[in-house]
Design a protein around this motif. Structure first.
Motif, PDB file in Angstrom:
ATOM      1  N   VAL A 107       8.044  62.932  43.613  1.00 47.48           N
ATOM      2  CA  VAL A 107       9.113  62.611  42.670  1.00 47.48           C
ATOM      3  C   VAL A 107       9.527  61.168  42.896  1.00 47.48           C
ATOM      4  O   VAL A 107       9.673  60.732  44.033  1.00 47.48           O
ATOM      5  N   MET A 108       9.641  60.437  41.802  1.00 44.23           N
ATOM      6  CA  MET A 108      10.037  59.032  41.931  1.00 44.23           C
ATOM      7  C   MET A 108      11.109  58.689  40.898  1.00 44.23           C
ATOM      8  O   MET A 108      11.402  59.488  40.016  1.00 44.23           O
ATOM      9  N   ARG A 109      11.657  57.507  41.065  1.00 44.71           N
ATOM     10  CA  ARG A 109      12.663  56.978  40.148  1.00 44.71           C
ATOM     11  C   ARG A 109      12.100  57.002  38.720  1.00 44.71           C
ATOM     12  O   ARG A 109      10.940  56.681  38.498  1.00 44.71           O
ATOM     13  N   TYR A 110      12.927  57.404  37.757  1.00 44.42           N
ATOM     14  CA  TYR A 110      12.477  57.426  36.365  1.00 44.42           C
ATOM     15  C   TYR A 110      12.716  56.054  35.749  1.00 44.42           C
ATOM     16  O   TYR A 110      13.821  55.518  35.811  1.00 44.42           O
ATOM     17  N   ILE A 111      11.668  55.488  35.225  1.00 42.59           N
ATOM     18  CA  ILE A 111      11.790  54.185  34.598  1.00 42.59           C
ATOM     19  C   ILE A 111      11.848  54.381  33.095  1.00 42.59           C
ATOM     20  O   ILE A 111      10.904  54.875  32.493  1.00 42.59           O
ATOM     21  N   LYS A 112      12.995  53.995  32.523  1.00 48.23           N
ATOM     22  CA  LYS A 112      13.168  54.168  31.098  1.00 48.23           C
ATOM     23  C   LYS A 112      12.579  52.944  30.404  1.00 48.23           C
ATOM     24  O   LYS A 112      12.863  51.816  30.788  1.00 48.23           O
ATOM     25  N   GLY A 113      11.751  53.180  29.422  1.00 49.15           N
ATOM     26  CA  GLY A 113      11.195  52.028  28.723  1.00 49.15           C
ATOM     27  C   GLY A 113      10.064  52.430  27.816  1.00 49.15           C
ATOM     28  O   GLY A 113       9.663  53.590  27.758  1.00 49.15           O
ATOM     29  N   LEU A 114       9.577  51.421  27.099  1.00 44.04           N
ATOM     30  CA  LEU A 114       8.457  51.646  26.193  1.00 44.04           C
ATOM     31  C   LEU A 114       7.220  51.036  26.819  1.00 44.04           C
ATOM     32  O   LEU A 114       7.320  50.095  27.613  1.00 44.04           O
ATOM     33  N   THR A 115       6.038  51.559  26.466  1.00 39.23           N
ATOM     34  CA  THR A 115       4.843  50.878  26.952  1.00 39.23           C
ATOM     35  C   THR A 115       4.813  49.503  26.289  1.00 39.23           C
ATOM     36  O   THR A 115       5.368  49.300  25.204  1.00 39.23           O
ATOM     37  N   LEU A 116       4.175  48.567  26.967  1.00 39.05           N
ATOM     38  CA  LEU A 116       4.200  47.176  26.537  1.00 39.05           C
ATOM     39  C   LEU A 116       3.822  47.011  25.059  1.00 39.05           C
ATOM     40  O   LEU A 116       4.478  46.271  24.318  1.00 39.05           O
ATOM     41  N   GLY A 117       2.776  47.727  24.633  1.00 36.07           N
ATOM     42  CA  GLY A 117       2.340  47.628  23.243  1.00 36.07           C
ATOM     43  C   GLY A 117       3.439  48.045  22.280  1.00 36.07           C
ATOM     44  O   GLY A 117       3.769  47.326  21.330  1.00 36.07           O
TER      45      GLY A 117
END
Lengths: 316, 241
Positions: A107-117
């Motif tokens: 389990v790791m920190r959730y990174i909120k974001g969109l893929t670069l494309g």
């Protein structure tokens, strides 16, 4: 590379760890790496969101955990301890699935974001220079800890607010000097006959250059890769593609250096990128003439030349 | 570490059973992996079963793949087998040291160190892979992809820290009654090699079993390539660029 991990976990499934009894509720599938699937989960009681990666091969997954832990340790040492990166990895445990088999997960920190494309499609290509610069900074940090990211590609870069990128899926991360553990053909230095697969800073910078081509000229890149024979795939072909792309032309020189491994390290590459970024920002980009206008101009010039020629010839 | 990687698209039809041959290889410490190349679903069910059984007898892994995925599959099998071989060796030690017989039995905190050792040995141990290529008539259109996969594998192995070498064979050989032919002797660098399969004459038979035995022989007489250089006629001279 494929995994034999075919099943999925429906929303609401509770994943309880066998050793430490940590309990997580599945929200949805976030993505798929070579060694397993990543789900968005909520830790019970705490109601915090995390990313949970679950696989089928204990050694493969533990090997990834080792990489994450040692990167976190090295970063902590550099920043004098107590840094937020220490909390990147939250839990490591096993889960007995509905198929009766035990699956390792972490389990790791959730990174909120969109893929670069997706980010550039949604927010506009004008974000590209700054996201690229930040990404080079991320790579430099990793390199300074002695690691190559390895599998750098559009899908493995998530971008948060204001163009802040994070690298995800460390399955390819490799200590400098070893053979890169995971890569994607089209981003791979070896595939383009541009060098070995031994992990070093320029391996990632090569992939970074291909990533730029992928973002701006994906169709031509795919055509190029499909149209060449294995022995004719060279960095020259990629450099040519960059030089003939309207969008990439301003920094085709930068791309060239990255493709030929001419940057000493990612910091140097970032500094060169920054220079280009400022130039691009200060000089107001004059709208390039549309292609039909250029065509029309060429035609009228030709007509003029012919007319003059005729005039001269028919003159007594 | 010694491996044989068999690339084939169908059933053996001559000589000793390839399953028996693979078991022999395993017995002398050579792992046998098998890649089945299937393009238009042209592999018979019997062929699929044989591929799996050869790998099982040879202590290795098997995969079916399409031509365009061949490079990736070859590398994945090679890498996985290296890790597994090391893992088996480490697990034997685990029993003595930690009282657990598999890594999965260890709690996650204790796995890290063990896996670090496995990863390290996988990267640094010496590795030899003998590629055994089925060159029967139906494989002809796939040989380009096979050659590309071999070159790609060589590049990946070259990037390892440990010494790595490959050798390449095809079967059946060109001469009548020849089961298997050496195309490339042990080398750690094939970038200078012009063409791996020049002027192959495809023949109909598929002597997979005898070919595996031939490669086991080759492994055991380490100097095979040097001694038989004269007998390998025109094939070897083609490699000198």
């Amino acid at each position: 590379m494929t995994t034999s991990f075919e099943w999925t976990l429906p929303r609401g499934t509770i994943i309880r760890g066998k050793w430490k009894q940590g309990s997580y509720r599945v929200d949805r599938l976030l993505g798929e790496g070579a060694n397993g699937k990543v789900f968005l989960v909520e830790r019970e009681r705490e109601r915090m969101l995390y990313a949970l990666k679950i696989g089928s091969d204990t050694v493969d997954l533990q090997s990834e955990v080792n990489v994450l832990q040692s990167i976190a340790r090295q970063k902590q040492k550099r920043s004098g301890g107590g840094s937020r990166t220490g909390a990147f990895l939250v839990d490591v445990d096993d889960f007995r699935g509905s198929d009766g088999k035990e699956h390792p997960f972490y389990v790791m920190r959730y990174i909120k974001g969109l893929t670069l494309g997706d980010y550039l499609v949604r927010n506009g290509k004008e974000w590209f220079p700054v996201v690229g610069f930040n990404l080079l900074g991320k790579l430099a940090e990793l390199h300074e800890a002695g690691w190559t990211f390895g599998d750098l590609k559009v899908e493995n870069v998530l971008v948060g607010d204001y163009g802040r990128p994070e690298l995800v899926d460390y399955g390819g991360a490799t200590a400098f000097g070893k053979g890169v553990r995971q890569f994607t053909e089209i981003y791979d230095r070896g595939y383009w006959n541009a060098g070995t697969r031994t992990a070093d800073a320029s391996y990632d910078l090569f992939s970074f250059a291909v990533l730029c081509l992928q973002l701006h000229e994906s169709r031509r890149l795919a055509q190029l890769s499909a149209g060449l024979l294995p022995q004719t795939r060279t960095p020259d072909e990629l450099a040519k593609l960059a030089a003939t792309s309207a969008a990439l032309k301003p920094f085709s020189g930068w791309l060239r250096k990255a493709l030929y491994g001419e940057f000493a390290n990612a910091r140097e590459a970032a500094a060169a990128w920054q220079q280009w970024m400022h130039r691009a920002g200060t000089v107001p980009a004059s709208a390039p003439a549309p292609r039909w206008m250029k065509g029309l101009f060429a035609v009228s010039a030709a007509v003029l030349a012919t007319t003059i020629y005729w005039l001269l010839r028919s003159a007594p | 570490m010694k491996q044989i990687l068999l690339v084939t698209d169908g059933c053996s039809n001559v000589g000793v059973s390839p399953v028996v041959a693979a078991a022999q290889a395993h017995a002398v410490g050579i792992t046998v992996n098998v890649v089945g190349v299937v393009d238009q679903g042209d592999i018979a069910e019997f062929g699929t079963a044989e591929i799996e059984e050869i790998a099982r007898a040879g202590g290795g892994l098997s995969r079916l793949t399409q031509t365009r995925q061949l490079s990736q599959t070859v590398q994945m099998l090679t890498r996985k087998t290296v890790v597994q071989t090391i893992q088996h060796a480490v697990q034997r030690e685990l029993k003595h040291v930690l009282g657990a017989s598999t890594i999965e039995e260890l709690p996650p905190e204790k796995r890290g160190e063990v896996v670090r050792v496995i990863d390290d040995l996988s990267e640094t141990s010496r590795l030899r892979v003998a590629l055994l290529i089925d060159a029967s008539a139906s494989m002809k259109p796939k040989l380009h992809a096979v050659e590309e996969a071999i070159r790609d594998l060589a590049l990946s192995l070259q990037s390892r820290q440990g010494g790595s070498e490959i050798a390449v064979f095809h079967f059946p050989g060109s001469a009548y009654g020849e089961d298997c032919k050496l195309d490339l002797d042990w080398t750690d660098n094939i970038s200078g090699v012009h063409s791996l399969f020049p002027r192959l004459q495809m023949r109909g038979t598929t002597p997979t079993g005898p070919a595996i035995l031939h490669v086991i022989d080759f492994y055991q007489k380490g100097d095979y390539g040097n001694r038989k250089n004269d007998e390998t006629d025109g094939m070897m001279s083609d490699y000198v660029v």
